[in-house]
Write a protein that holds these residues in place. Sequence first.
Motif, PDB file in Angstrom:
ATOM      1  N   TYR A   3       0.837  -1.190   0.000  1.00 50.01           N
ATOM      2  CA  TYR A   3       0.000   0.000   0.000  1.00 50.01           C
ATOM      3  C   TYR A   3       0.880   1.251   0.000  1.00 50.01           C
ATOM      4  O   TYR A   3       1.864   1.319   0.735  1.00 50.01           O
ATOM      5  CB  TYR A   3      -0.907   0.030   1.225  1.00 50.01           C
ATOM      6  CG  TYR A   3      -2.138  -0.817   1.111  1.00 50.01           C
ATOM      7  CD1 TYR A   3      -2.512  -1.692   2.121  1.00 50.01           C
ATOM      8  CD2 TYR A   3      -2.969  -0.733  -0.002  1.00 50.01           C
ATOM      9  CE1 TYR A   3      -3.654  -2.464   2.038  1.00 50.01           C
ATOM     10  CE2 TYR A   3      -4.120  -1.503  -0.101  1.00 50.01           C
ATOM     11  CZ  TYR A   3      -4.457  -2.361   0.917  1.00 50.01           C
ATOM     12  OH  TYR A   3      -5.593  -3.120   0.823  1.00 50.01           O
ATOM     13  N   GLU A  44     -11.645  16.287  -3.317  1.00 46.93           N
ATOM     14  CA  GLU A  44     -11.740  15.245  -4.347  1.00 46.93           C
ATOM     15  C   GLU A  44     -10.683  15.389  -5.436  1.00 46.93           C
ATOM     16  O   GLU A  44     -10.426  14.428  -6.174  1.00 46.93           O
ATOM     17  CB  GLU A  44     -13.138  15.300  -4.983  1.00 46.93           C
ATOM     18  CG  GLU A  44     -14.244  14.833  -4.079  1.00 46.93           C
ATOM     19  CD  GLU A  44     -15.590  14.799  -4.794  1.00 46.93           C
ATOM     20  OE1 GLU A  44     -16.610  14.600  -4.112  1.00 46.93           O
ATOM     21  OE2 GLU A  44     -15.625  14.985  -6.037  1.00 46.93           O
ATOM     22  N   SER A  50      -5.251   4.773  -2.964  1.00 41.90           N
ATOM     23  CA  SER A  50      -6.157   5.639  -3.718  1.00 41.90           C
ATOM     24  C   SER A  50      -7.313   6.205  -2.909  1.00 41.90           C
ATOM     25  O   SER A  50      -8.205   6.840  -3.475  1.00 41.90           O
ATOM     26  CB  SER A  50      -6.742   4.848  -4.905  1.00 41.90           C
ATOM     27  OG  SER A  50      -7.440   3.714  -4.437  1.00 41.90           O
ATOM     28  N   LYS A  51      -7.310   5.992  -1.607  1.00 44.08           N
ATOM     29  CA  LYS A  51      -8.438   6.448  -0.789  1.00 44.08           C
ATOM     30  C   LYS A  51      -8.126   7.794  -0.141  1.00 44.08           C
ATOM     31  O   LYS A  51      -6.996   8.038   0.275  1.00 44.08           O
ATOM     32  CB  LYS A  51      -8.750   5.392   0.278  1.00 44.08           C
ATOM     33  CG  LYS A  51      -9.141   4.040  -0.307  1.00 44.08           C
ATOM     34  CD  LYS A  51      -9.339   3.003   0.779  1.00 44.08           C
ATOM     35  CE  LYS A  51      -9.680   1.661   0.144  1.00 44.08           C
ATOM     36  NZ  LYS A  51      -9.808   0.589   1.170  1.00 44.08           N
ATOM     37  N   ARG A  52      -9.155   8.631  -0.066  1.00 47.21           N
ATOM     38  CA  ARG A  52      -8.987   9.954   0.534  1.00 47.21           C
ATOM     39  C   ARG A  52      -9.570   9.987   1.939  1.00 47.21           C
ATOM     40  O   ARG A  52     -10.734   9.622   2.150  1.00 47.21           O
ATOM     41  CB  ARG A  52      -9.703  11.016  -0.313  1.00 47.21           C
ATOM     42  CG  ARG A  52      -8.944  11.470  -1.530  1.00 47.21           C
ATOM     43  CD  ARG A  52      -9.745  12.514  -2.323  1.00 47.21           C
ATOM     44  NE  ARG A  52     -10.957  11.943  -2.906  1.00 47.21           N
ATOM     45  CZ  ARG A  52     -12.174  12.121  -2.449  1.00 47.21           C
ATOM     46  NH1 ARG A  52     -12.377  12.885  -1.385  1.00 47.21           N
ATOM     47  NH2 ARG A  52     -13.215  11.562  -3.051  1.00 47.21           N
ATOM     48  N   GLN A  97      -3.895   3.761   1.483  1.00 46.82           N
ATOM     49  CA  GLN A  97      -4.160   2.524   0.737  1.00 46.82           C
ATOM     50  C   GLN A  97      -4.277   2.799  -0.771  1.00 46.82           C
ATOM     51  O   GLN A  97      -5.276   2.462  -1.401  1.00 46.82           O
ATOM     52  CB  GLN A  97      -5.413   1.837   1.272  1.00 46.82           C
ATOM     53  CG  GLN A  97      -5.204   1.239   2.648  1.00 46.82           C
ATOM     54  CD  GLN A  97      -6.384   0.391   3.118  1.00 46.82           C
ATOM     55  OE1 GLN A  97      -7.472   0.442   2.552  1.00 46.82           O
ATOM     56  NE2 GLN A  97      -6.160  -0.378   4.169  1.00 46.82           N
ATOM     57  N   SER A 133      -6.104  12.393  -5.885  1.00 49.62           N
ATOM     58  CA  SER A 133      -6.349  10.988  -6.163  1.00 49.62           C
ATOM     59  C   SER A 133      -5.014  10.258  -6.251  1.00 49.62           C
ATOM     60  O   SER A 133      -3.960  10.883  -6.387  1.00 49.62           O
ATOM     61  CB  SER A 133      -7.137  10.814  -7.460  1.00 49.62           C
ATOM     62  OG  SER A 133      -6.400  11.309  -8.562  1.00 49.62           O
TER      63      SER A 133
END
Lengths: 119, 107
Positions: B31, B59, B51-53, B49, B62
């Motif tokens: 990750y 937004e 690609s998670k915000r 991880q 990314s």
Amino acid sequence: QITLKESGPTLVKPTQTLTLTCTFSGFSLSTSGVGVGWIRQPPGKALEWLALIYWDDDKRYSPSLKSRLTITKDTSKNQVVLTMTNMDPVDTSTYFCAHRSPMFGLDYWGQGTLVTVSS
Amino acid sequence: SYELTQPPSVSVSPGQTASITCSGDNLGDKYAYWYQQKPGQSPVLVIYQDSKRPSGIPERFSGSNSGNTATLTISGTQAMDEADYFCQAWDSSTGDVFGGGTKLTVL
């Protein structure tokens, strides 16, 4: 709300031992999966990971500094202590502690404390 | 020991897309995490991880991770995004590893 705060001397002499304390709130270091890590950053340079202690007292150290580092926790006081022996001017850095969760990584950081090594 | 490599600097015009890369052996098997650090401040997690915000991160941030490279992408870059960005991964032998950091300039 999770907060962490580093404390310790701002100035140490070469060859001395540095002891830093991370006092935290908003989480328990007895919760499964949780850890507290130490990271440092020399002025104007990159982050360098130092050590990590988990809820179950598992400890991990940077291979390059392992011989000089000790990390411990006092769950009842919500504190994690890092000691680094034989300090040298190149160890002059801001030292951060951070909450580490299995999913989010190092998701909460303290404000950092600048430690200068000089005679 | 495991190492992560980032470009020292990236420049982008306001409103354009900035991409910051992070390279490491088989990084895609781990990750990747990204942190933003502004002068005099502590790092802030912007991607976890791969690609998670986290909550509160716009937004326009990314991430992706495949093969040997993880990438942080900032779409519609704003002046407030000017900062140092560090990638990080966990290696079983080395522990938490950080990249050397990338200075993002918005001009």
